[in-house]
Design a protein around this motif. Sequence first.
Motif, PDB file in Angstrom:
ATOM      1  N   ARG A  73      -9.571  -1.264  -0.882  1.00 57.63           N
ATOM      2  CA  ARG A  73     -10.637  -1.021  -1.864  1.00 57.63           C
ATOM      3  C   ARG A  73     -10.683   0.448  -2.273  1.00 57.63           C
ATOM      4  N   LEU A  74     -10.581   1.340  -1.307  1.00 56.38           N
ATOM      5  CA  LEU A  74     -10.633   2.768  -1.620  1.00 56.38           C
ATOM      6  C   LEU A  74      -9.457   3.152  -2.512  1.00 56.38           C
ATOM      7  N   LEU A  75      -8.278   2.706  -2.152  1.00 51.62           N
ATOM      8  CA  LEU A  75      -7.113   3.032  -2.965  1.00 51.62           C
ATOM      9  C   LEU A  75      -7.162   2.346  -4.325  1.00 51.62           C
ATOM     10  N   SER A  76      -7.770   1.161  -4.385  1.00 49.43           N
ATOM     11  CA  SER A  76      -7.949   0.478  -5.670  1.00 49.43           C
ATOM     12  C   SER A  76      -8.864   1.280  -6.584  1.00 49.43           C
ATOM     13  N   PHE A  77      -9.952   1.818  -6.027  1.00 46.12           N
ATOM     14  CA  PHE A  77     -10.848   2.667  -6.822  1.00 46.12           C
ATOM     15  C   PHE A  77     -10.110   3.908  -7.316  1.00 46.12           C
ATOM     16  N   LEU A  78      -9.248   4.443  -6.469  1.00 39.82           N
ATOM     17  CA  LEU A  78      -8.467   5.606  -6.877  1.00 39.82           C
ATOM     18  C   LEU A  78      -7.542   5.237  -8.031  1.00 39.82           C
ATOM     19  N   ARG A  83     -10.186  12.881   4.189  1.00 40.00           N
ATOM     20  CA  ARG A  83      -8.817  12.767   4.698  1.00 40.00           C
ATOM     21  C   ARG A  83      -8.551  11.285   4.846  1.00 40.00           C
ATOM     22  N   TYR A  84      -7.564  10.784   4.095  1.00 38.64           N
ATOM     23  CA  TYR A  84      -7.375   9.346   4.074  1.00 38.64           C
ATOM     24  C   TYR A  84      -5.960   8.954   3.666  1.00 38.64           C
ATOM     25  N   GLY A  85      -5.433   7.934   4.292  1.00 39.41           N
ATOM     26  CA  GLY A  85      -4.170   7.344   3.887  1.00 39.41           C
ATOM     27  C   GLY A  85      -2.961   8.243   4.096  1.00 39.41           C
ATOM     28  N   THR A  86      -1.853   7.795   3.575  1.00 42.35           N
ATOM     29  CA  THR A  86      -0.608   8.542   3.659  1.00 42.35           C
ATOM     30  C   THR A  86      -0.222   9.035   2.265  1.00 42.35           C
ATOM     31  N   LYS A  87       0.723   9.950   2.239  1.00 43.17           N
ATOM     32  CA  LYS A  87       1.209  10.457   0.943  1.00 43.17           C
ATOM     33  C   LYS A  87       1.774   9.308   0.118  1.00 43.17           C
ATOM     34  N   ASP A  88       2.493   8.419   0.769  1.00 42.23           N
ATOM     35  CA  ASP A  88       3.080   7.276   0.068  1.00 42.23           C
ATOM     36  C   ASP A  88       1.989   6.369  -0.500  1.00 42.23           C
ATOM     37  N   ALA A  89       0.967   6.070   0.307  1.00 41.27           N
ATOM     38  CA  ALA A  89      -0.113   5.182  -0.142  1.00 41.27           C
ATOM     39  C   ALA A  89      -0.893   5.802  -1.304  1.00 41.27           C
ATOM     40  N   LEU A  90      -1.168   7.095  -1.230  1.00 46.52           N
ATOM     41  CA  LEU A  90      -1.879   7.767  -2.328  1.00 46.52           C
ATOM     42  C   LEU A  90      -1.050   7.713  -3.613  1.00 46.52           C
ATOM     43  N   GLY A  91       0.230   7.991  -3.484  1.00 47.00           N
ATOM     44  CA  GLY A  91       1.102   7.949  -4.653  1.00 47.00           C
ATOM     45  C   GLY A  91       1.164   6.566  -5.276  1.00 47.00           C
ATOM     46  N   ARG A  92       1.324   5.544  -4.434  1.00 49.74           N
ATOM     47  CA  ARG A  92       1.384   4.172  -4.946  1.00 49.74           C
ATOM     48  C   ARG A  92       0.076   3.777  -5.619  1.00 49.74           C
ATOM     49  N   LEU A 107     -18.209   9.600  -6.435  1.00 48.93           N
ATOM     50  CA  LEU A 107     -19.293   9.154  -5.551  1.00 48.93           C
ATOM     51  C   LEU A 107     -19.018   7.762  -4.996  1.00 48.93           C
ATOM     52  N   ASN A 108     -18.502   6.865  -5.837  1.00 47.43           N
ATOM     53  CA  ASN A 108     -18.193   5.513  -5.372  1.00 47.43           C
ATOM     54  C   ASN A 108     -17.110   5.518  -4.297  1.00 47.43           C
ATOM     55  N   ILE A 109     -16.089   6.320  -4.487  1.00 54.79           N
ATOM     56  CA  ILE A 109     -15.014   6.399  -3.498  1.00 54.79           C
ATOM     57  C   ILE A 109     -15.537   6.996  -2.196  1.00 54.79           C
ATOM     58  N   LYS A 110     -16.365   8.032  -2.303  1.00 53.87           N
ATOM     59  CA  LYS A 110     -16.940   8.670  -1.102  1.00 53.87           C
ATOM     60  C   LYS A 110     -17.838   7.697  -0.351  1.00 53.87           C
ATOM     61  N   LYS A 111     -18.658   6.924  -1.065  1.00 54.39           N
ATOM     62  CA  LYS A 111     -19.527   5.926  -0.431  1.00 54.39           C
ATOM     63  C   LYS A 111     -18.702   4.866   0.280  1.00 54.39           C
ATOM     64  N   LEU A 112     -17.648   4.432  -0.355  1.00 53.65           N
ATOM     65  CA  LEU A 112     -16.761   3.432   0.250  1.00 53.65           C
ATOM     66  C   LEU A 112     -16.127   3.994   1.522  1.00 53.65           C
ATOM     67  N   TYR A 113     -15.684   5.222   1.477  1.00 51.28           N
ATOM     68  CA  TYR A 113     -15.098   5.883   2.647  1.00 51.28           C
ATOM     69  C   TYR A 113     -16.135   6.003   3.770  1.00 51.28           C
ATOM     70  N   ASP A 114     -17.345   6.454   3.418  1.00 48.31           N
ATOM     71  CA  ASP A 114     -18.395   6.618   4.427  1.00 48.31           C
ATOM     72  C   ASP A 114     -18.795   5.293   5.051  1.00 48.31           C
ATOM     73  N   SER A 115     -18.875   4.235   4.247  1.00 44.23           N
ATOM     74  CA  SER A 115     -19.263   2.919   4.798  1.00 44.23           C
ATOM     75  C   SER A 115     -18.167   2.387   5.704  1.00 44.23           C
ATOM     76  N   GLY A 116     -16.933   2.675   5.413  1.00 44.92           N
ATOM     77  CA  GLY A 116     -15.818   2.254   6.271  1.00 44.92           C
ATOM     78  C   GLY A 116     -15.812   2.987   7.597  1.00 44.92           C
ATOM     79  N   LYS A 117     -16.216   4.244   7.592  1.00 45.43           N
ATOM     80  CA  LYS A 117     -16.276   5.023   8.841  1.00 45.43           C
ATOM     81  C   LYS A 117     -17.341   4.475   9.780  1.00 45.43           C
ATOM     82  N   LYS A 118     -18.453   3.984   9.203  1.00 49.96           N
ATOM     83  CA  LYS A 118     -19.530   3.446  10.019  1.00 49.96           C
ATOM     84  C   LYS A 118     -19.123   2.144  10.696  1.00 49.96           C
TER      85      LYS A 118
END
Length: 105
Positions: free
Chosen positions: A4-9, A64-73, A92-103
């Motif tokens: 989901r995070l990478l999809s938003f990206l 800090r998230y994912g790998t260089k390959d995953a970010l590029g893809r 903000l949406n990506i940050k919220k998604l990241y924060d909710s995943g950490k919890k």
Amino acid sequence: MQDRLLSFLGIAQKAGKVVSGGEQCENAIRSGQAKLVVLALDAKKNTSEMIQNKCGYYGVALIRYGTKDALGRAIGKGERACAAVTDEGLGLNIKKLYDSGKKEE
């Protein structure tokens, strides 16, 4: 969460709201365009320190998230150590998604 995070990206990239690569991210941070920076976990030490220092100095959110390959893809490019989102709402949406995943961890 990762998909989901990478999809938003990817959505942000399609909207033209992402710059990627160390130098371009640094310029976006310095100019105030960057609202959120995603830094790959496997980014080189020098790149990581430079991006972290710039984000801290200019008050830009950093994850800090994912790998260089995953970010590029995710953004339809080759390996990328970092990507800066230049749209506040998408950032903000990506940050919220990241924060909710950490919890959940």
